[in-house]
Design an enzyme around this catalytic site. Structure first.
Site, PDB file in Angstrom:
ATOM      1  N   LYS A  95      36.729  50.011  39.565  1.00 46.04           N
ATOM      2  CA  LYS A  95      37.651  49.043  40.171  1.00 46.04           C
ATOM      3  C   LYS A  95      37.186  48.796  41.592  1.00 46.04           C
ATOM      4  O   LYS A  95      37.193  49.696  42.423  1.00 46.04           O
ATOM      5  CB  LYS A  95      39.080  49.590  40.147  1.00 46.04           C
ATOM      6  CG  LYS A  95      40.103  48.611  40.672  1.00 46.04           C
ATOM      7  CD  LYS A  95      41.507  49.056  40.340  1.00 46.04           C
ATOM      8  CE  LYS A  95      42.537  48.196  41.018  1.00 46.04           C
ATOM      9  NZ  LYS A  95      43.906  48.568  40.644  1.00 46.04           N
ATOM     10  N   ASP A 135      55.186  49.090  39.508  1.00 39.90           N
ATOM     11  CA  ASP A 135      54.541  47.966  38.811  1.00 39.90           C
ATOM     12  C   ASP A 135      54.284  48.332  37.350  1.00 39.90           C
ATOM     13  O   ASP A 135      53.186  48.119  36.829  1.00 39.90           O
ATOM     14  CB  ASP A 135      53.253  47.551  39.512  1.00 39.90           C
ATOM     15  CG  ASP A 135      52.821  46.131  39.142  1.00 39.90           C
ATOM     16  OD1 ASP A 135      53.651  45.389  38.570  1.00 39.90           O
ATOM     17  OD2 ASP A 135      51.672  45.756  39.418  1.00 39.90           O
ATOM     18  N   VAL A 184      37.293  44.560  37.951  1.00 38.39           N
ATOM     19  CA  VAL A 184      37.221  45.833  37.249  1.00 38.39           C
ATOM     20  C   VAL A 184      36.105  45.669  36.218  1.00 38.39           C
ATOM     21  O   VAL A 184      36.137  44.728  35.416  1.00 38.39           O
ATOM     22  CB  VAL A 184      38.551  46.188  36.550  1.00 38.39           C
ATOM     23  CG1 VAL A 184      38.449  47.549  35.885  1.00 38.39           C
ATOM     24  CG2 VAL A 184      39.706  46.179  37.541  1.00 38.39           C
ATOM     25  N   LEU A 218      35.912  43.773  32.906  1.00 33.11           N
ATOM     26  CA  LEU A 218      37.104  44.164  32.130  1.00 33.11           C
ATOM     27  C   LEU A 218      38.357  43.456  32.615  1.00 33.11           C
ATOM     28  O   LEU A 218      39.254  43.155  31.847  1.00 33.11           O
ATOM     29  CB  LEU A 218      37.352  45.675  32.274  1.00 33.11           C
ATOM     30  CG  LEU A 218      36.348  46.620  31.640  1.00 33.11           C
ATOM     31  CD1 LEU A 218      36.646  48.052  32.061  1.00 33.11           C
ATOM     32  CD2 LEU A 218      36.412  46.500  30.132  1.00 33.11           C
ATOM     33  N   GLY A 219      38.432  43.251  33.895  1.00 28.65           N
ATOM     34  CA  GLY A 219      39.639  42.639  34.447  1.00 28.65           C
ATOM     35  C   GLY A 219      39.360  42.126  35.842  1.00 28.65           C
ATOM     36  O   GLY A 219      38.360  42.476  36.459  1.00 28.65           O
ATOM     37  N   GLU A 220      40.257  41.291  36.294  1.00 31.62           N
ATOM     38  CA  GLU A 220      40.117  40.763  37.647  1.00 31.62           C
ATOM     39  C   GLU A 220      41.405  41.019  38.378  1.00 31.62           C
ATOM     40  O   GLU A 220      42.459  40.506  37.989  1.00 31.62           O
ATOM     41  CB  GLU A 220      39.838  39.258  37.593  1.00 31.62           C
ATOM     42  CG  GLU A 220      39.283  38.742  38.872  1.00 31.62           C
ATOM     43  CD  GLU A 220      38.759  37.317  38.719  1.00 31.62           C
ATOM     44  OE1 GLU A 220      38.461  36.723  39.749  1.00 31.62           O
ATOM     45  OE2 GLU A 220      38.673  36.827  37.594  1.00 31.62           O
ATOM     46  N   GLY A 221      41.344  41.864  39.387  1.00 33.73           N
ATOM     47  CA  GLY A 221      42.554  42.195  40.137  1.00 33.73           C
ATOM     48  C   GLY A 221      42.668  41.325  41.368  1.00 33.73           C
ATOM     49  O   GLY A 221      41.894  40.394  41.573  1.00 33.73           O
ATOM     50  N   THR A 222      43.626  41.644  42.184  1.00 34.11           N
ATOM     51  CA  THR A 222      43.900  40.845  43.358  1.00 34.11           C
ATOM     52  C   THR A 222      42.750  40.898  44.357  1.00 34.11           C
ATOM     53  O   THR A 222      42.421  39.918  44.995  1.00 34.11           O
ATOM     54  CB  THR A 222      45.178  41.373  44.034  1.00 34.11           C
ATOM     55  OG1 THR A 222      46.149  41.538  43.012  1.00 34.11           O
ATOM     56  CG2 THR A 222      45.687  40.424  45.074  1.00 34.11           C
ATOM     57  N   PHE A 223      42.140  42.058  44.489  1.00 38.65           N
ATOM     58  CA  PHE A 223      41.125  42.200  45.530  1.00 38.65           C
ATOM     59  C   PHE A 223      39.719  42.384  45.004  1.00 38.65           C
ATOM     60  O   PHE A 223      38.801  42.604  45.752  1.00 38.65           O
ATOM     61  CB  PHE A 223      41.492  43.364  46.451  1.00 38.65           C
ATOM     62  CG  PHE A 223      42.637  43.019  47.342  1.00 38.65           C
ATOM     63  CD1 PHE A 223      42.439  42.258  48.472  1.00 38.65           C
ATOM     64  CD2 PHE A 223      43.917  43.413  47.018  1.00 38.65           C
ATOM     65  CE1 PHE A 223      43.490  41.908  49.278  1.00 38.65           C
ATOM     66  CE2 PHE A 223      44.978  43.071  47.823  1.00 38.65           C
ATOM     67  CZ  PHE A 223      44.771  42.314  48.964  1.00 38.65           C
TER      68      PHE A 223
HETATM   69  N1  LIG Z   1      40.000  52.660  33.339  1.00 42.52           N
HETATM   70  C1  LIG Z   1      40.013  51.455  32.771  1.00 42.52           C
HETATM   71  N2  LIG Z   1      39.476  51.268  31.547  1.00 42.52           N
HETATM   72  C2  LIG Z   1      39.482  50.046  30.968  1.00 42.52           C
HETATM   73  N3  LIG Z   1      40.036  48.949  31.520  1.00 42.52           N
HETATM   74  C3  LIG Z   1      40.580  49.064  32.739  1.00 42.52           C
HETATM   75  C4  LIG Z   1      40.595  50.321  33.431  1.00 42.52           C
HETATM   76  N4  LIG Z   1      41.218  50.121  34.625  1.00 42.52           N
HETATM   77  C5  LIG Z   1      41.569  48.818  34.655  1.00 42.52           C
HETATM   78  N5  LIG Z   1      41.180  48.175  33.538  1.00 42.52           N
HETATM   79  C6  LIG Z   1      41.385  46.750  33.196  1.00 42.52           C
HETATM   80  O1  LIG Z   1      41.446  45.975  34.371  1.00 42.52           O
HETATM   81  C7  LIG Z   1      42.737  45.331  34.471  1.00 42.52           C
HETATM   82  C8  LIG Z   1      43.135  45.266  35.928  1.00 42.52           C
HETATM   83  O2  LIG Z   1      43.228  46.600  36.430  1.00 42.52           O
HETATM   84  P1  LIG Z   1      44.277  46.989  37.535  1.00 42.52           P
HETATM   85  O3  LIG Z   1      45.642  46.585  37.080  1.00 42.52           O
HETATM   86  O4  LIG Z   1      44.086  48.414  37.895  1.00 42.52           O
HETATM   87  O5  LIG Z   1      43.769  46.028  38.709  1.00 42.52           O
HETATM   88  P2  LIG Z   1      44.632  45.258  39.770  1.00 42.52           P
HETATM   89  O6  LIG Z   1      43.664  44.710  40.773  1.00 42.52           O
HETATM   90  O7  LIG Z   1      45.684  46.131  40.306  1.00 42.52           O
HETATM   91  O8  LIG Z   1      45.244  44.107  38.897  1.00 42.52           O
HETATM   92  P3  LIG Z   1      46.552  43.263  39.244  1.00 42.52           P
HETATM   93  O9  LIG Z   1      46.305  42.676  40.592  1.00 42.52           O
HETATM   94  O10 LIG Z   1      46.590  42.248  38.121  1.00 42.52           O
HETATM   95  O11 LIG Z   1      47.705  44.219  39.191  1.00 42.52           O
HETATM   96  C9  LIG Z   1      43.660  46.163  33.586  1.00 42.52           C
HETATM   97  O12 LIG Z   1      44.736  45.394  33.090  1.00 42.52           O
HETATM   98  C10 LIG Z   1      42.714  46.588  32.479  1.00 42.52           C
HETATM   99  O13 LIG Z   1      42.571  45.551  31.521  1.00 42.52           O
END
Ligand SMILES: Nc1ncnc2c1ncn2[C@@H]1O[C@H](COP(=O)(O)OP(=O)(O)OP(=O)(O)O)[C@@H](O)[C@H]1O
Length: 546
Positions: free
Chosen positions: A73, A176, A58, A50-55
């Site tokens: 996550k 944020d 997702v 779904l997503g790629e965060g810093t660490f």
């Molecule tokens: N509960 C969820 N349901 C669906 N998608 C999610 C959910 N939690 C996170 N995501 C997806 O994953 C992305 C990244 O999540 P999140 O911002 O929590 O991670 P992060 O590691 O903090 O990212 P960043 O480093 O970009 O701030 C979100 O923008 C969203 O698209």
């Protein structure tokens, strides 16, 4: 054991910490004990990214015990020197305490057994489980077939403000707020996510009619993703208040109308420039005391621009423009607070806000979809948190009896890691003036209930000045080449990235003052350097995942 007392009417206070949290038998793995609120990855069927965060990643998954769709996550511990991300610890800590319909709930934690990699190191994953949400606002706005109606915008904005009011009422700054951190499901519910930069504030919560109030102490300045950063943060203010979150709300409100981020600055200097092009220049009337802020010198060359907010957003109608202008006030002290914004006329005039259940369902869309679409400007760099170094003998096993740093064994014992010796310190800890006081987050308790005792946390060195010691730094977007040091490259980059919206004014060459007047901000250079180090680390992490 001391327990932080909270006002009885505070939602955060409702759940007492149980005296003892025994481990429980895992039915799938007889003989193996699990911690309460914590299950094994085998309970989930992983479905996709779904997503790629810093660490870490997702991913979407299904809980095979009840078929509920969830998001996992993941926080991967890729380097024993760097340890577990502070942002993750903070996020878990706050989400355990918060309960509100417009704040994402933490369902449980999941641990994945560490496996031994080629280089002989043990690495494991820890994941947060939250309900699956069909969209994040950034992804939804990028979907070309989605056009928000006025009623829909009002509905989402109202929910966002309710969530923010709850956070601020419980003395929590999010730090944020951005479209990618606002999750929306197909029932029309919006929830605030990503508490990696959140922290408690000491001042009284905002009161009606008094904006965000005044901060009595300093917090870390380098917070909030650049495009959503309030002007006082851009100018180096560290005595900031809940108003920094409200600025983010204003940006998101306008973004919902425009369909794209409204202040896409390429550098911190460019960000300030865009803000003043929208809101007009700072002066003693619009932003009292601005000249005394540490980075006020950055403003001089474009302090004479014209305000364009009303002209750009007249489509919102007079009450909509009035609310936007209150949310995007340059002066943080007079910027409206969440409870006053909820009471604004905008929500009482036709068309009235839609009820969440009345909103249409859309095809699932997340931030990652945005990245996949060709030709999109990459999302702004999010401030990234540090990690807790765990030393050479760290073991990331989730098994009973093998302590992890800030382990979650629920037996009342807490392990606080010693600061790593200088030569083992991760890059983010080196050469930064703020790293002298690295705050150690409080140890986690075993269950998923009850507020942790903040006083058990500590500060590695010197918390005398009461400075918030969290040390984020900008990271580069995934897959993006590292920023260039050559100022010519940088200008080139900016010219291509600048929005081609001539209605914003400004001289040819980009922005008021033109390229000639721009010098590379030393803070940007420092950040670029940090980003490059972070990129290298991320590349190593990707290698490992492959
Ligand atoms: N509960 C969820 N349901 C669906 N998608 C999610 C959910 N939690 C996170 N995501 C997806 O994953 C992305 C990244 O999540 P999140 O911002 O929590 O991670 P992060 O590691 O903090 O990212 P960043 O480093 O970009 O701030 C979100 O923008 C969203 O698209």
């Amino acid at each position: 054991m001391s327990q932080k007392r909270r006002a009885p009417d505070s939602p955060v206070a409702e759940r007492p910490t149980p005296a003892k949290r025994p481990s429980i038998q895992d039915p799938r793995h007889p003989g193996v004990h699990r911690f309460r609120g914590c299950s094994h990855i085998s309970s989930y069927r992983v479905m996709g990214k779904l997503g790629e965060g810093t660490f870490g990643l997702v991913t979407k998954a299904q809980d095979t015990r009840n078929n509920q769709l969830v998001a996992l996550k993941q926080f991967t511990v890729t380097n024993e020197k760097e340890g577990f991300p502070i942002t993750a610890l903070r996020e878990i800590k706050y989400l355990k305490q918060l309960r509100h319909p417009n704040v994402i709930p933490l369902l449980e934690m999941v641990v994945e057994k560490p496996t031994r990699s080629k280089d002989g190191q043990k690495r494991g994953s820890i994941m947060m489980v939250t309900p699956y949400m069909h969209h994040d606002l950034s992804g939804l706005l990028e979907n070309p077939s989605v056009q928000f109606s006025e009623r829909q915008i009002k509905c989402y904005l109202q929910q966002l403000l309710k969530g923010i009011q709850y956070l601020h009422g419980n003395n929590i700054l999010h730090r944020d707020i951005k479209a990618a951190n606002l999750l929306i499901n197909n029932k029309g519910i919006l929830q605030i996510a990503d508490f990696g930069l959140a922290r408690r504030f000491d001042e009284p919560p905002p009161k009606p009619g008094s904006g965000g109030g005044v901060a009595f102490r300093q917090y870390t300045g380098n917070v909030v993703t650049r495009w959503y950063r309030a002007p006082e943060l851009c100018l180096g203010e560290r005595n900031y208040t809940t108003s920094v979150d409200i600025w983010g709300v204003g940006c998101v409100f306008a973004e919902m109308k425009k369909g794209r981020p409204i202040l896409p600055g390429n550098t911190d200097t460019h960000q300030i420039e865009l803000i003043f092009q929208l809101c007009g220049p700072p002066n003693e009337r619009t932003m009292p005391g601005w000249e005394k802020l540490p980075d006020a010198r950055l403003v001089r060359s474009f302090g004479n621009c014209q305000r364009t907010l009303e002209a750009q957003f007249n489509v919102l109608g007079s009450s909509g423009v009035a609310l936007l202008s209150d949310l995007l006030k340059l002066d943080p002290r007079t910027r409206v607070n969440a409870m006053d914004a909820l009471d604004h006329e905008y929500f009482r005039v036709e068309p009235l806000p839609a009820k969440p259940a009345e909103l249409p369902a859309f095809e699932d869309s997340h931030e990652l979809d945005r990245r996949k679409r060709a030709g999109q400007k990459p999302l702004p760099p999010a401030p990234a948190g540090g990690t807790v170094g765990v030393g050479p003998s760290a073991d990331w096993s989730g098994h009973m009896g093998e302590p992890m740093p800030y382990h979650m064994n629920g037996n009342g014992r807490h392990v606080r890691p010693a600061p790593p010796p200088p030569e083992r310190r991760p890059a983010w800890m080196k050469d930064t003036r703020e790293t002298r006081d690295v705050r150690v987050p409080p140890p986690m308790d075993g269950g998923m209930r009850g507020p942790p005792d903040h006083r058990r946390g500590g500060v590695i060195k010197g918390d005398k000045d009461k400075t918030d010691t969290y040390i984020p730094s900008y990271r580069n977007d995934g897959g993006r080449p590292p920023p260039r040091d050559d100022p010519r490259d940088w200008r080139e980059d900016r010219r291509h990235d600048r929005p081609r919206d001539d209605s914003r004014g400004g001289r040819p060459g980009g922005g008021i003052g033109g390229d000639r007047n721009r010098e590379r901000d030393p803070r940007d250079r420092e950040r670029d350097r940090e980003q490059r180090e972070r990129d290298r680390e991320r590349e190593r992490a990707r290698e490992w995942r492959r």
